[in-house]
Scaffold this active site. Structure first.
Site, PDB file in Angstrom:
ATOM      1  N   GLU A 140       5.974   6.231   3.416  1.00 29.22           N
ATOM      2  CA  GLU A 140       4.827   5.923   4.289  1.00 29.22           C
ATOM      3  C   GLU A 140       5.249   5.768   5.749  1.00 29.22           C
ATOM      4  OE1 GLU A 140       2.726   2.622   2.511  1.00 29.22           O
ATOM      5  OE2 GLU A 140       2.021   3.873   0.852  1.00 29.22           O
ATOM      6  N   LYS A 193      -6.837  -1.655   8.802  1.00 32.63           N
ATOM      7  CA  LYS A 193      -7.824  -0.627   8.439  1.00 32.63           C
ATOM      8  C   LYS A 193      -9.053  -0.665   9.369  1.00 32.63           C
ATOM      9  CE  LYS A 193      -6.627  -0.396   3.515  1.00 32.63           C
ATOM     10  NZ  LYS A 193      -7.205  -0.351   2.155  1.00 32.63           N
ATOM     11  N   HIS A 214      -3.498  -2.422   4.606  1.00 35.96           N
ATOM     12  CA  HIS A 214      -2.731  -1.728   3.569  1.00 35.96           C
ATOM     13  C   HIS A 214      -1.272  -2.089   3.773  1.00 35.96           C
ATOM     14  CE1 HIS A 214      -1.014   1.484   1.090  1.00 35.96           C
ATOM     15  NE2 HIS A 214      -0.139   1.621   2.073  1.00 35.96           N
ATOM     16  N   ASN A 266     -10.783  -3.840   2.750  1.00 36.66           N
ATOM     17  CA  ASN A 266      -9.907  -5.001   2.518  1.00 36.66           C
ATOM     18  C   ASN A 266      -8.906  -5.211   3.663  1.00 36.66           C
ATOM     19  OD1 ASN A 266      -8.274  -2.838   1.910  1.00 36.66           O
ATOM     20  ND2 ASN A 266      -7.656  -3.565  -0.105  1.00 36.66           N
TER      21      ASN A 266
HETATM   22  P1  CMP Z   1      -4.704  -0.092  -0.411  1.00 37.38           P
HETATM   23  O1  CMP Z   1      -3.677  -1.133  -0.520  1.00 37.38           O
HETATM   24  O2  CMP Z   1      -4.908   0.550   0.910  1.00 37.38           O
HETATM   25  O3  CMP Z   1      -4.414   1.063  -1.494  1.00 37.38           O
HETATM   26  C1  CMP Z   1      -5.428   1.884  -2.015  1.00 37.38           C
HETATM   27  C2  CMP Z   1      -6.802   1.376  -1.714  1.00 37.38           C
HETATM   28  O4  CMP Z   1      -7.829   1.842  -2.551  1.00 37.38           O
HETATM   29  C3  CMP Z   1      -6.846  -0.125  -1.895  1.00 37.38           C
HETATM   30  O5  CMP Z   1      -6.117  -0.734  -0.862  1.00 37.38           O
HETATM   31  C4  CMP Z   1      -8.354  -0.393  -1.889  1.00 37.38           C
HETATM   32  O6  CMP Z   1      -8.870  -0.613  -0.586  1.00 37.38           O
HETATM   33  C5  CMP Z   1      -8.931   0.941  -2.402  1.00 37.38           C
HETATM   34  N1  CMP Z   1      -9.630   0.800  -3.676  1.00 37.38           N
HETATM   35  C6  CMP Z   1     -10.923   1.062  -3.884  1.00 37.38           C
HETATM   36  N2  CMP Z   1     -11.264   0.850  -5.168  1.00 37.38           N
HETATM   37  C7  CMP Z   1     -10.148   0.436  -5.790  1.00 37.38           C
HETATM   38  C8  CMP Z   1      -9.856   0.036  -7.139  1.00 37.38           C
HETATM   39  N3  CMP Z   1     -10.785   0.031  -8.082  1.00 37.38           N
HETATM   40  N4  CMP Z   1      -8.601  -0.349  -7.420  1.00 37.38           N
HETATM   41  C9  CMP Z   1      -7.629  -0.340  -6.458  1.00 37.38           C
HETATM   42  N5  CMP Z   1      -7.861   0.031  -5.170  1.00 37.38           N
HETATM   43  C10 CMP Z   1      -9.095   0.400  -4.833  1.00 37.38           C
END
Ligand code: CMP
Length: 141
Positions: free
Chosen positions: A129, A12, A118, A115
């Site tokens: 995806e 990311k 993904h 984070n």
């Molecule tokens: P990702 O695995 O990319 O999938 C969706 C993304 O939403 C997740 O990682 C997080 O970075 C983001 N996100 C932000 N807030 C939340 C939340 N409360 N719960 C889950 N995902 C979140």
């Protein structure tokens, strides 16, 4: 019996911006993943909205799509035995605060939004995806 799978991984914007691309790729390789395809791109917000459509009713959807389109990302097809599950284990919990030691998000993640990586959460979503980013790619298995 071997169960080789492919999954989609994204490094990311927060990680690309901090020059963590190679370190994160190294973690995949050390853990036995083969990077079958990769490209560094920046996507439009409208594309991020399509990619994360499954989250469209969530309160964080808008910020999430703004964020994914805010800078360069690296998208990769990873291959390994049980790749979907193994990648999720290697990434760690969505919130880096909750991630186990040794996981990518524990090591590099900044917050639940930033984070760092993904990864597809199921085999069906991995197919969707991978097709989203690598339309011409044919599943090997
Ligand atoms: P990702 O695995 O990319 O999938 C969706 C993304 O939403 C997740 O990682 C997080 O970075 C983001 N996100 C932000 N807030 C939340 C939340 N409360 N719960 C889950 N995902 C979140």
């Amino acid at each position: 019996m071997s169960n080789i799978e492919q999954t989609l991984s994204i490094i990311k914007p927060d990680a690309v911006e901090r020059n963590l691309e190679n370190e994160i790729k190294e973690m995949f390789k050390i853990n036995g993943f083969t990077i079958l395809k990769e490209k560094k791109i920046q996507i439009e917000k409208s594309e991020a909205e399509k990619f994360y459509k499954v989250h469209e009713t969530k309160p964080f959807y808008n910020d999430l799509c703004t964020y994914l389109s805010s800078g360069p990302i690296v998208v990769m097809i990873l291959q390994k035995e049980n790749a979907v599950k193994r990648n999720r284990e290697l990434m760690g919990a969505t919130n880096p605060k909750d991630a186990d030691e040794g996981t990518i998000r524990k090591k590099y993640g900044i917050s639940i939004d930033k984070n760092s990586v993904h990864g597809s959460d199921s085999i069906d979503n991995a197919k969707i995806e991978i097709d989203f980013f690598f339309k011409d790619w044919k599943f090997l298995i």
